[in-house]
Scaffold this motif. Structure first.
Motif, PDB file in Angstrom:
ATOM      1  N   GLN A  62      42.873  32.686  44.111  1.00 49.37           N
ATOM      2  CA  GLN A  62      42.454  31.538  44.923  1.00 49.37           C
ATOM      3  C   GLN A  62      43.320  31.450  46.179  1.00 49.37           C
ATOM      4  OE1 GLN A  62      42.727  28.452  41.797  1.00 49.37           O
ATOM      5  NE2 GLN A  62      40.708  27.788  42.518  1.00 49.37           N
ATOM      6  N   LEU A  63      44.615  31.608  45.991  1.00 49.96           N
ATOM      7  CA  LEU A  63      45.548  31.543  47.111  1.00 49.96           C
ATOM      8  C   LEU A  63      45.279  32.665  48.119  1.00 49.96           C
ATOM      9  CD1 LEU A  63      47.989  30.029  48.263  1.00 49.96           C
ATOM     10  CD2 LEU A  63      49.448  31.523  46.899  1.00 49.96           C
ATOM     11  N   LEU A  64      45.056  33.872  47.614  1.00 49.19           N
ATOM     12  CA  LEU A  64      44.745  34.997  48.501  1.00 49.19           C
ATOM     13  C   LEU A  64      43.431  34.780  49.248  1.00 49.19           C
ATOM     14  CD1 LEU A  64      45.783  37.976  46.195  1.00 49.19           C
ATOM     15  CD2 LEU A  64      46.941  37.226  48.285  1.00 49.19           C
ATOM     16  N   SER A  65      42.435  34.252  48.561  1.00 50.46           N
ATOM     17  CA  SER A  65      41.135  33.984  49.193  1.00 50.46           C
ATOM     18  C   SER A  65      41.263  32.898  50.253  1.00 50.46           C
ATOM     19  CB  SER A  65      40.100  33.585  48.142  1.00 50.46           C
ATOM     20  OG  SER A  65      39.839  34.666  47.265  1.00 50.46           O
ATOM     21  N   LEU A  66      42.047  31.857  49.958  1.00 51.84           N
ATOM     22  CA  LEU A  66      42.275  30.800  50.937  1.00 51.84           C
ATOM     23  C   LEU A  66      42.993  31.352  52.163  1.00 51.84           C
ATOM     24  CD1 LEU A  66      42.372  27.863  51.897  1.00 51.84           C
ATOM     25  CD2 LEU A  66      44.447  27.582  50.511  1.00 51.84           C
ATOM     26  N   SER A  67      44.020  32.153  51.945  1.00 50.45           N
ATOM     27  CA  SER A  67      44.759  32.752  53.051  1.00 50.45           C
ATOM     28  C   SER A  67      43.836  33.606  53.918  1.00 50.45           C
ATOM     29  CB  SER A  67      45.907  33.600  52.502  1.00 50.45           C
ATOM     30  OG  SER A  67      46.589  34.240  53.541  1.00 50.45           O
ATOM     31  N   SER A  68      42.997  34.383  53.278  1.00 48.23           N
ATOM     32  CA  SER A  68      42.053  35.227  54.007  1.00 48.23           C
ATOM     33  C   SER A  68      41.072  34.377  54.813  1.00 48.23           C
ATOM     34  CB  SER A  68      41.305  36.129  53.021  1.00 48.23           C
ATOM     35  OG  SER A  68      40.380  36.935  53.695  1.00 48.23           O
ATOM     36  N   ALA A  69      40.588  33.280  54.220  1.00 49.67           N
ATOM     37  CA  ALA A  69      39.650  32.395  54.917  1.00 49.67           C
ATOM     38  C   ALA A  69      40.315  31.750  56.133  1.00 49.67           C
ATOM     39  CB  ALA A  69      39.121  31.328  53.964  1.00 49.67           C
ATOM     40  N   ILE A  70      41.557  31.336  55.989  1.00 50.37           N
ATOM     41  CA  ILE A  70      42.276  30.730  57.110  1.00 50.37           C
ATOM     42  C   ILE A  70      42.502  31.766  58.207  1.00 50.37           C
ATOM     43  CG2 ILE A  70      44.494  29.729  57.834  1.00 50.37           C
ATOM     44  CD1 ILE A  70      44.567  28.325  55.059  1.00 50.37           C
ATOM     45  N   GLN A 109      36.783  38.173  42.316  1.00 48.77           N
ATOM     46  CA  GLN A 109      35.855  37.871  41.212  1.00 48.77           C
ATOM     47  C   GLN A 109      35.640  39.105  40.356  1.00 48.77           C
ATOM     48  OE1 GLN A 109      32.391  36.388  43.242  1.00 48.77           O
ATOM     49  NE2 GLN A 109      33.169  34.296  43.351  1.00 48.77           N
ATOM     50  N   ALA A 110      35.505  40.250  41.018  1.00 47.43           N
ATOM     51  CA  ALA A 110      35.296  41.500  40.288  1.00 47.43           C
ATOM     52  C   ALA A 110      36.502  41.827  39.418  1.00 47.43           C
ATOM     53  CB  ALA A 110      35.021  42.643  41.269  1.00 47.43           C
ATOM     54  N   PHE A 111      37.700  41.616  39.936  1.00 43.14           N
ATOM     55  CA  PHE A 111      38.913  41.893  39.177  1.00 43.14           C
ATOM     56  C   PHE A 111      38.983  40.996  37.942  1.00 43.14           C
ATOM     57  CE2 PHE A 111      43.398  41.956  38.122  1.00 43.14           C
ATOM     58  CZ  PHE A 111      43.780  43.263  38.373  1.00 43.14           C
ATOM     59  N   LEU A 112      38.732  39.709  38.124  1.00 41.83           N
ATOM     60  CA  LEU A 112      38.758  38.780  36.992  1.00 41.83           C
ATOM     61  C   LEU A 112      37.672  39.138  35.973  1.00 41.83           C
ATOM     62  CD1 LEU A 112      39.455  35.358  38.753  1.00 41.83           C
ATOM     63  CD2 LEU A 112      41.036  36.727  37.373  1.00 41.83           C
ATOM     64  N   GLY A 113      36.494  39.533  36.478  1.00 42.10           N
ATOM     65  CA  GLY A 113      35.420  39.958  35.582  1.00 42.10           C
ATOM     66  C   GLY A 113      35.814  41.168  34.746  1.00 42.10           C
ATOM     67  N   GLU A 114      36.507  42.098  35.379  1.00 40.59           N
ATOM     68  CA  GLU A 114      36.958  43.293  34.655  1.00 40.59           C
ATOM     69  C   GLU A 114      38.016  42.931  33.619  1.00 40.59           C
ATOM     70  OE1 GLU A 114      37.289  47.243  33.394  1.00 40.59           O
ATOM     71  OE2 GLU A 114      35.692  46.143  34.434  1.00 40.59           O
ATOM     72  N   LEU A 115      38.907  42.008  33.956  1.00 41.68           N
ATOM     73  CA  LEU A 115      39.899  41.556  32.979  1.00 41.68           C
ATOM     74  C   LEU A 115      39.215  40.924  31.763  1.00 41.68           C
ATOM     75  CD1 LEU A 115      42.654  40.044  35.285  1.00 41.68           C
ATOM     76  CD2 LEU A 115      42.904  42.015  33.770  1.00 41.68           C
ATOM     77  N   GLN A 116      38.213  40.111  32.011  1.00 43.53           N
ATOM     78  CA  GLN A 116      37.473  39.485  30.904  1.00 43.53           C
ATOM     79  C   GLN A 116      36.768  40.551  30.071  1.00 43.53           C
ATOM     80  OE1 GLN A 116      35.149  36.647  33.152  1.00 43.53           O
ATOM     81  NE2 GLN A 116      36.466  34.949  32.485  1.00 43.53           N
ATOM     82  N   ARG A 117      36.164  41.521  30.751  1.00 43.39           N
ATOM     83  CA  ARG A 117      35.470  42.599  30.044  1.00 43.39           C
ATOM     84  C   ARG A 117      36.428  43.357  29.128  1.00 43.39           C
ATOM     85  NH1 ARG A 117      34.562  47.731  29.770  1.00 43.39           N
ATOM     86  NH2 ARG A 117      35.945  48.383  31.428  1.00 43.39           N
ATOM     87  N   ARG A 118      37.686  43.500  29.585  1.00 41.33           N
ATOM     88  CA  ARG A 118      38.683  44.219  28.798  1.00 41.33           C
ATOM     89  C   ARG A 118      39.347  43.331  27.737  1.00 41.33           C
ATOM     90  NH1 ARG A 118      41.900  48.338  32.824  1.00 41.33           N
ATOM     91  NH2 ARG A 118      40.059  49.195  33.831  1.00 41.33           N
ATOM     92  N   GLY A 119      38.925  42.081  27.669  1.00 37.38           N
ATOM     93  CA  GLY A 119      39.420  41.204  26.617  1.00 37.38           C
ATOM     94  C   GLY A 119      40.683  40.435  26.936  1.00 37.38           C
ATOM     95  N   HIS A 120      41.070  40.372  28.196  1.00 34.62           N
ATOM     96  CA  HIS A 120      42.248  39.582  28.570  1.00 34.62           C
ATOM     97  C   HIS A 120      41.864  38.113  28.578  1.00 34.62           C
ATOM     98  CE1 HIS A 120      44.947  42.868  29.861  1.00 34.62           C
ATOM     99  NE2 HIS A 120      43.805  43.497  30.101  1.00 34.62           N
ATOM    100  N   ALA A 121      42.498  37.332  27.718  1.00 32.30           N
ATOM    101  CA  ALA A 121      42.152  35.917  27.594  1.00 32.30           C
ATOM    102  C   ALA A 121      42.914  35.038  28.591  1.00 32.30           C
ATOM    103  CB  ALA A 121      42.420  35.438  26.171  1.00 32.30           C
ATOM    104  N   GLU A 122      44.123  35.399  28.932  1.00 31.77           N
ATOM    105  CA  GLU A 122      44.979  34.588  29.812  1.00 31.77           C
ATOM    106  C   GLU A 122      44.735  34.972  31.276  1.00 31.77           C
ATOM    107  OE1 GLU A 122      47.475  32.322  28.804  1.00 31.77           O
ATOM    108  OE2 GLU A 122      46.903  32.513  26.704  1.00 31.77           O
TER     109      GLU A 122
END
Length: 164
Positions: free
Chosen positions: A29-37, A7-20
């Motif tokens: 999501q995939l990494l978070s799911l893998s970690s949860a499993i 979430q922090a990484f995505l937030g930083e990307l948004q802060r820097r103006g990355h739209a995509e």
């Protein structure tokens, strides 16, 4: 569903103006799911004094038609010989496996499960299989096939997938 670090990484990307952010969000999501499993797996094995590595050795030995050497186990589990030694020591301490001299070469050792190790391996393998199935129970056969195809396409773009 995202871990805080993602979430922090995505937030930083948004802060820097990355739209995509779509591809990045799905990767996280995939990494978070893998970690949860992985964490759920560890939580299920810990009360039995097992790690995932120990569990893997139990089912490898249980499924083997003959005793295996530590070297063979390391290869099949995809770990180093040093890691195998520690895992085997722990399982031997818990009376789940035994080491025996190789009848053809006394310098070598073979490993086999004790009766207690055999029983635990069968029980855990069945429980683990049912648990994994339950994670995908809400997906139709078509959805599982689609997911598998998409994951294979992504895998093929990784360095490991390109090397395979």
């Amino acid at each position: 569903m995202l871990e805080p670090k993602h979430q922090a990484f995505l937030g930083e990307l948004q802060r820097r103006g990355h739209a995509e952010l779509d591809g990045l969000a799905q990767c996280f999501q995939l990494l978070s799911l893998s970690s949860a499993i992985d964490q759920d797996c560890a939580n299920r094995l810990a009360p039995l004094g097992l790690s995932e590595g120990r569990f893997v050795l139990l089912f490898l030995l249980q499924g083997a038609e003959q005793p295996l050497s530590p070297h063979q186990l390391a290869e099949r589990a995809g770990v180093t010989r040093a890691t195998i030694t520690g895992l085997l020591d722990g399982l031997a301490r818990d009376a789940l496996l035994e080491r025996h001299p190789d009848p053809d070469d006394k310098r070598r050792v073979n490993v086999r499960l004790t009766a207690a190790g055999e029983a635990l391996a069968v029980q855990l393998f069945d429980q683990h299989t049912q648990w994994i199935r339950s994670l995908f129970a809400d997906l139709t056969a078509q959805e599982r096939s689609l997911l598998s195809g998409m994951l294979c396409r992504i895998w093929a773009r990784t360095d490991a997938g390109k090397a395979a």
